[in-house]
Design a protein around this motif. Structure first.
Motif, short mmCIF file in Angstrom:
data_model
loop_
_atom_site.label_atom_id
_atom_site.label_comp_id
_atom_site.label_asym_id
_atom_site.label_seq_id
_atom_site.Cartn_x
_atom_site.Cartn_y
_atom_site.Cartn_z
N ASN A 88 0.92 -1.38 0.29
CA ASN A 88 -0.47 0.31 0.20
C ASN A 88 0.52 1.39 -0.11
N ARG A 341 -1.70 4.53 8.21
CA ARG A 341 -2.53 3.61 7.60
C ARG A 341 -3.19 2.94 6.11
N THR A 342 -1.36 2.97 6.36
CA THR A 342 -1.10 2.29 4.68
C THR A 342 -0.80 1.06 5.07
N GLU A 343 0.19 0.12 6.65
CA GLU A 343 0.83 -0.88 6.03
C GLU A 343 0.45 -1.10 7.90
N GLY A 344 -0.32 -0.65 8.79
CA GLY A 344 -0.99 -1.02 10.34
C GLY A 344 1.04 -1.06 10.94
N VAL A 392 -3.98 13.68 14.92
CA VAL A 392 -5.40 12.45 14.76
C VAL A 392 -6.48 12.07 15.85
N ASN B 75 -1.37 -9.14 5.76
CA ASN B 75 -2.17 -9.21 6.70
C ASN B 75 -1.01 -8.58 7.64
N MET B 76 -1.41 -8.90 9.07
CA MET B 76 -0.41 -7.88 9.87
C MET B 76 1.05 -9.01 9.89
N PRO B 107 2.62 -7.29 16.45
CA PRO B 107 2.42 -6.26 15.80
C PRO B 107 1.95 -4.78 16.36
N THR B 108 1.22 -4.93 17.06
CA THR B 108 0.50 -3.92 17.77
C THR B 108 0.11 -4.37 19.51
N ALA B 145 -5.03 -0.80 12.82
CA ALA B 145 -3.72 -1.17 12.18
C ALA B 145 -4.36 -2.67 11.07
N ALA B 148 -6.14 -1.80 8.30
CA ALA B 148 -5.42 -0.32 7.05
C ALA B 148 -4.35 -1.00 5.82
N ARG B 149 -3.26 -2.31 6.83
CA ARG B 149 -2.56 -2.79 6.08
C ARG B 149 -3.25 -3.65 4.87
N ALA B 150 -4.72 -3.95 5.53
CA ALA B 150 -6.07 -4.94 3.67
C ALA B 150 -6.47 -3.90 3.44
N ASN B 169 -3.95 5.78 19.79
CA ASN B 169 -3.05 5.08 19.64
C ASN B 169 -4.07 4.32 18.51
N ALA B 171 -6.16 6.62 16.30
CA ALA B 171 -6.84 7.09 15.13
C ALA B 171 -5.81 6.94 14.26
N VAL B 172 -4.48 6.85 14.74
CA VAL B 172 -3.35 6.99 13.56
C VAL B 172 -3.82 6.58 12.47
N TYR B 173 -4.36 5.11 12.68
CA TYR B 173 -4.58 4.04 12.09
C TYR B 173 -5.87 3.98 11.31
N THR B 174 -6.45 4.57 11.66
CA THR B 174 -7.69 5.41 10.84
C THR B 174 -8.74 6.39 11.03
#
Lengths: 411, 411
Positions: A88, A341-344, A392, B75-76, B107-108, B145, B148-150, B169, B171-174
């Motif tokens: 992404n 937002r692109t790679e998580g 954000v 995926n993560m 990952p998260t 997260a 976002a990656r998917a 933590n 909102a940074v992803y979405t």
């Protein structure tokens, strides 16, 4: 020191004049005061031997200044972090073949676990009784945690005005956190003084620095192995002291020499924040000397105004056909959100700097978007949460009813 | 749905009455409203096949409701986290052979990445257009997260009074974080309502819950594989809804059935915080029914007052000869510091609860300190920093001089 305490390392060699001294807790050349580096006499090393090793940095122990039984001693077992295909982010930036080396998943969530693990091994072999560092963040976490697990007395020095969350994140691991009334430079000076006066103290980034710095090579080894024993065409690396970039390059060169990867050209790019960009400034000016600066950037883990390895970074980036670039704090924040937002992947400000510089390099044409590219994420965004806290947040705030939900335009 | 969309899964089976329905986005039995679980028809699976797989949960894909090409979809790549020998913690607690399964390096930074990865696969196979959850923390991070990656639209619902760091933590992803004026129960109810009304929404912990929950089995598989394809004698697991504990047990049973580990007895222990301990209370009272409570504990990720799988936890702990125990918030804080200072692992309050319960079980004699024991750390302390902020800090504050340093009694 035990026989074989430093594996295949043979001596400390001056990076400037080549003078060699015996392996010991030394960091400056007695002849010219240049930085000492580890010299090796590598045996034949095969891919199969490495692949049969543990899933951490010790799979590369034959290439590090550590004993062959290193994995038996309690340590944090860092490394072998993910190399993620960034579909992404690549699509967004227009790069065909992009990878993120994600060091935020190390035990204390930054690449510092790698270097500290090597410093810890050296401290153990020197019989050091105290494991210490001056730091404002990632290094403090890594040293305090590694010392706890190794069962060695650990003392971490920080500026007394450090944000409380960062203090907590180190103090949780050690009962010997020392706050110093002064800035990071004051803390650093005090550390050097203690290292000079006290017996048995191993300051990871002072008197055992040559051993410590070698840990960064594992980032390069892993990237090559995870690509299927191949070097990337281009790599973007953050520059604080510059040590990491020089060591990744050293790792690639060693892999070529040992016949573990095919010899091929690759370009190395350095990333800085504009508020602390002495290497980028020198690169753009076409000069060899680095003029120290007073840092003013949110990328605090990159905020070294007088980078020790800055000149070597210039050499490597110029020789390989890469470059050094810098971006503003606003661009750093935007890049943190872009990567998330692109790679998580939630990166700290240093990673935001690196991803943001990657973006700028593509836009300026300095980086070829058709070539295989790796970008390094050195640490976790949870450590620098404030950097994006203003950027954000919730898209909507609603009452807890389906009717209220349907009035939002979320989907 | 594609052929083989759910691998070796064959149906959804009611845990209460055994009634089966076809695989789909369902979670409650149409006959008795009991919880639906995945039923499988496993082929022969070998250790070698698993060991040849990727270094994440997909090495166990034959045992999960996912397609055989699951690792091809972005995926993560969670899982295969460290199983660390806890020499120091073991020595402190008097346990001979202790291991920490450290899921804080996901990952998260929590075990939720495992379950969310399985839910994401189901959502993809169902053709869902929105990936969603109600959450107050770890789950929100993991969903945002992974979505976002998917590259799937992701909507995360949180209580509007959630602490700002936790909001950041996620909102940074979405860009679709929705704050709801209400408490977690209100948010949860709204999520169920939306799941019922809207087409194409996959709420990970509501309508795709049976798929989601299977992800926790991978914790059990990994522990057995990392011990050298052997079950531990004792395992201590935190209890929120109780799903994780039941799934680790299910994983151990599956490994025995498939002949991947030797059949042997093992004891399962559940850990709760006293401020939300309905399962522990029922265990101690010797009753089968769980009486819901209003949570009041710092261990917020365990604060489920009416745990869906509580009765199954009671069954498993009783049948295996384990037990359920709870500790106070003060003990949770102390256990966080204990784990950090012995093993260099900074755990969240849930992990503090689990380690603290382990300590209490040894002290009370309920757990045999001579048997091989595993304790699960489900998440990272950086997410619940406030819990220990009042407990740890600098040991000294000094002026930046060697003289001032020598007056401290740090070493």
């Amino acid at each position: 020191m035990r026989h074989g305490a430093f594996g295949n390392a043979t001596a400390l060699a001056c990076r400037e004049c080549g003078h060699q001294v015996a392996l010991g807790p030394h960091y400056a050349c007695p002849e010219c005061f240049g930085p000492l580096e580890i010299a090796y006499d590598f045996p034949a090393v095969t891919r199969a031997e490495i692949e049969a090793g543990p899933r951490n940095i010790w799979r590369y122990k034959a290439l590090l200044p550590v004993p062959s039984d290193i994995e038996e001693s309690p340590n944090m077992e860092p490394g072998f972090t993910r190399l993620l295909k960034a579909h992404n982010l690549g699509a967004t930036l227009g790069i065909d073949n992009l990878w993120v080396k994600d060091d935020s998943t190390n035990p204390t969530n930054s690449f510092k676990d790698r270097v500290v693990a090597c410093a810890l091994s050296a401290a153990r072999e020197f019989g050091s009784t105290v494991f210490a560092c001056p730091s404002t963040g990632n290094l403090a976490n890594a040293v305090a945690a590694a010392g706890a697990r190794a069962g060695i007395k650990t003392v971490v020095f920080i500026p007394s005005d450090l944000e409380q969350p960062k203090q907590v994140n180190s103090a949780v691991y050690t009962d010997s956190l020392v706050a110093v009334n002064g800035n990071y430079d004051d803390v650093n000076r005090l550390a050097s003084e203690i290292a000079g006066e006290e017996e048995g103290w191993a300051f990871v980034n002072v008197n055992v620095r040559p051993y410590y710095a070698e840990g960064s090579k594992t980032l390069g080894y892993e990237i090559a192995e995870q690509l299927g024993w191949r070097l990337p065409d281009q790599i973007v690396i953050p520059v604080a002291s510059g040590s990491q970039l020089t060591k990744v390059h050293k790792a690639f060169q060693e892999l070529i020499s040992l016949g573990l990867v095919e010899d091929k050209p690759y370009k190395v790019y350095g990333a800085q924040a504009t508020g602390c960009s002495p290497v980028s400034v020198a690169y753009k000016a076409g000069v060899d000397a680095i003029r120290p600066v007073k840092p003013a950037t949110i990328a605090k883990s990159l905020a070294i105004g007088n980078p020790a390895d800055g000149v070597y970074v210039l050499d490597i980036c110029r020789e390989t056909g890469g470059s050094v670039e810098d971006i503003t704090d606003e661009e750093v924040r935007a890049a943190i959100v872009l990567l998330a937002r692109t790679e998580g992947i939630f990166t700290e400000t240093a990673g935001g700097t690196t991803v943001g510089v990657l973006k700028k390099l593509v836009e300026s044409g300095a980086l070829d978007p058709t070539l295989e590219t790796v970008v390094i994420n050195t640490g976790h965004g949870l450590k620098t949460l404030d950097a994006v806290a203003g950027s954000v947040g919730p898209a909507a705030t609603i009452d807890p009813s389906y009717a209220a939900f349907t009035r939002t335009e979320i989907v």
